[in-house]
Design a protein around this motif. Structure first.
Motif, PDB file in Angstrom:
ATOM      1  N   ARG A 143       0.847  -1.192   0.000  1.00 17.79           N
ATOM      2  CA  ARG A 143       0.000   0.000   0.000  1.00 17.79           C
ATOM      3  C   ARG A 143       0.876   1.233   0.000  1.00 17.79           C
ATOM      4  N   THR A 144       0.327   2.306  -0.531  1.00 16.82           N
ATOM      5  CA  THR A 144       1.005   3.592  -0.385  1.00 16.82           C
ATOM      6  C   THR A 144       0.710   4.108   1.010  1.00 16.82           C
ATOM      7  N   GLU A 145       1.433   5.087   1.433  1.00 21.34           N
ATOM      8  CA  GLU A 145       1.219   5.638   2.766  1.00 21.34           C
ATOM      9  C   GLU A 145      -0.170   6.255   2.881  1.00 21.34           C
ATOM     10  N   ASP A 146      -0.639   6.932   1.823  1.00 20.33           N
ATOM     11  CA  ASP A 146      -1.964   7.549   1.841  1.00 20.33           C
ATOM     12  C   ASP A 146      -3.056   6.493   1.991  1.00 20.33           C
ATOM     13  N   THR A 147      -2.931   5.395   1.251  1.00 21.39           N
ATOM     14  CA  THR A 147      -3.912   4.321   1.341  1.00 21.39           C
ATOM     15  C   THR A 147      -3.929   3.727   2.743  1.00 21.39           C
ATOM     16  N   HIS A 148      -2.762   3.572   3.325  1.00 18.11           N
ATOM     17  CA  HIS A 148      -2.671   3.016   4.680  1.00 18.11           C
ATOM     18  C   HIS A 148      -3.350   3.939   5.705  1.00 18.11           C
ATOM     19  N   ILE A 149      -3.137   5.239   5.589  1.00 15.43           N
ATOM     20  CA  ILE A 149      -3.749   6.197   6.520  1.00 15.43           C
ATOM     21  C   ILE A 149      -5.268   6.190   6.357  1.00 15.43           C
ATOM     22  N   GLU A 150      -5.762   6.156   5.119  1.00 13.52           N
ATOM     23  CA  GLU A 150      -7.206   6.087   4.886  1.00 13.52           C
ATOM     24  C   GLU A 150      -7.806   4.840   5.511  1.00 13.52           C
ATOM     25  N   GLN A 151      -7.139   3.700   5.336  1.00  6.93           N
ATOM     26  CA  GLN A 151      -7.625   2.436   5.908  1.00  6.93           C
ATOM     27  C   GLN A 151      -7.661   2.509   7.429  1.00  6.93           C
ATOM     28  N   GLN A 152      -6.663   3.137   8.039  1.00  4.96           N
ATOM     29  CA  GLN A 152      -6.657   3.281   9.497  1.00  4.96           C
ATOM     30  C   GLN A 152      -7.800   4.169   9.968  1.00  4.96           C
ATOM     31  N   GLU A 153      -8.105   5.247   9.235  1.00  5.59           N
ATOM     32  CA  GLU A 153      -9.204   6.147   9.607  1.00  5.59           C
ATOM     33  C   GLU A 153     -10.541   5.425   9.518  1.00  5.59           C
ATOM     34  N   ILE A 154     -10.741   4.633   8.484  1.00  2.08           N
ATOM     35  CA  ILE A 154     -11.987   3.873   8.342  1.00  2.08           C
ATOM     36  C   ILE A 154     -12.131   2.889   9.487  1.00  2.08           C
ATOM     37  N   THR A 155     -11.074   2.192   9.815  1.00  3.73           N
ATOM     38  CA  THR A 155     -11.108   1.227  10.919  1.00  3.73           C
ATOM     39  C   THR A 155     -11.374   1.931  12.236  1.00  3.73           C
ATOM     40  N   HIS A 156     -10.777   3.098  12.444  1.00  2.00           N
ATOM     41  CA  HIS A 156     -10.970   3.856  13.676  1.00  2.00           C
ATOM     42  C   HIS A 156     -12.423   4.315  13.810  1.00  2.00           C
ATOM     43  N   GLU A 157     -13.037   4.784  12.718  1.00  3.34           N
ATOM     44  CA  GLU A 157     -14.430   5.216  12.741  1.00  3.34           C
ATOM     45  C   GLU A 157     -15.362   4.042  13.044  1.00  3.34           C
TER      46      GLU A 157
END
Length: 184
Positions: A143-157
């Motif tokens: 994953r790119t760093e941006d994709t990883h951050i987006e995935q973490q935000e979705i999981t956090h929500e």
């Protein structure tokens, strides 16, 4: 690469050139996957009781990319100076002077040592080679760093909207905190 010491005394400075097979470095516990024959250019002089060898080593080694593990060609050129003597007390006084007991000197171990010192900690492949690397495999994906951050935000929500079940191993600890909150 064997150098007779008599040639150095007779033809000072003694220059030499040659090619040396150092493929046994691939077998050692290092990152070198493949290595070409090393071109050696050298000059030997006798300074007092010390034989001084000025070496230039050139070649190409194949190393793994630190990101993708694809092969990366790493050309190297090493300038090294090695000192030798036949006099025991001169070698014992100086750490950088090696004692030799024969009339010929095999430079191969010293050349290999200088090559090993030249191996970088990590190398990176060109962007062209990155496109050849796999993007996913069994149980993993790149994953790119941006994709990883987006995935973490979705999981956090998703995690904020619901109560998580308590791990059974920590259930007795949860009871302790429940008692503490009831006493307040």
């Amino acid at each position: 690469m064997i150098i007779p010491l008599q040639k150095i005394k007779a033809h000072e400075p003694y220059t030499f050139q040659g090619s040396l097979d150092v493929s046994d470095l691939e077998e050692m516990n290092n990152d070198i996957r493949r290595i070409s024959d090393v071109e050696v250019d050298g000059e030997a002089t006798l300074v007092g009781k010390v034989y001084q060898f000025d070496l230039n080593l050139k070649g190409t080694m194949i190393l793994p990319c630190a990101r993708t593990l694809v092969d990366v060609k790493y050309p190297f050129s090493v300038d090294a100076t090695e000192n030798f003597t036949k006099v025991d007390y001169v070698a014992s006084e100086e750490e950088e002077i090696f004692l030799i007991e024969q009339e010929v000197l095999d430079l191969a171990p010293y050349i290999k040592e200088n090559i090993l010192l030249e191996v970088p900690v990590r190398v990176y492949s060109d962007e062209e080679q990155l496109s050849e690397a796999e993007d996913e495999g069994e149980g993993w994906e790149m994953r790119t760093e941006d994709t990883h951050i987006e995935q973490q935000e979705i999981t956090h929500e998703e995690d904020n909207g619901e109560d998580k079940p308590v791990d059974p191993r920590l259930a007795s600890l949860q009871k302790f905190f429940d008692k503490d909150q009831n006493n307040e």
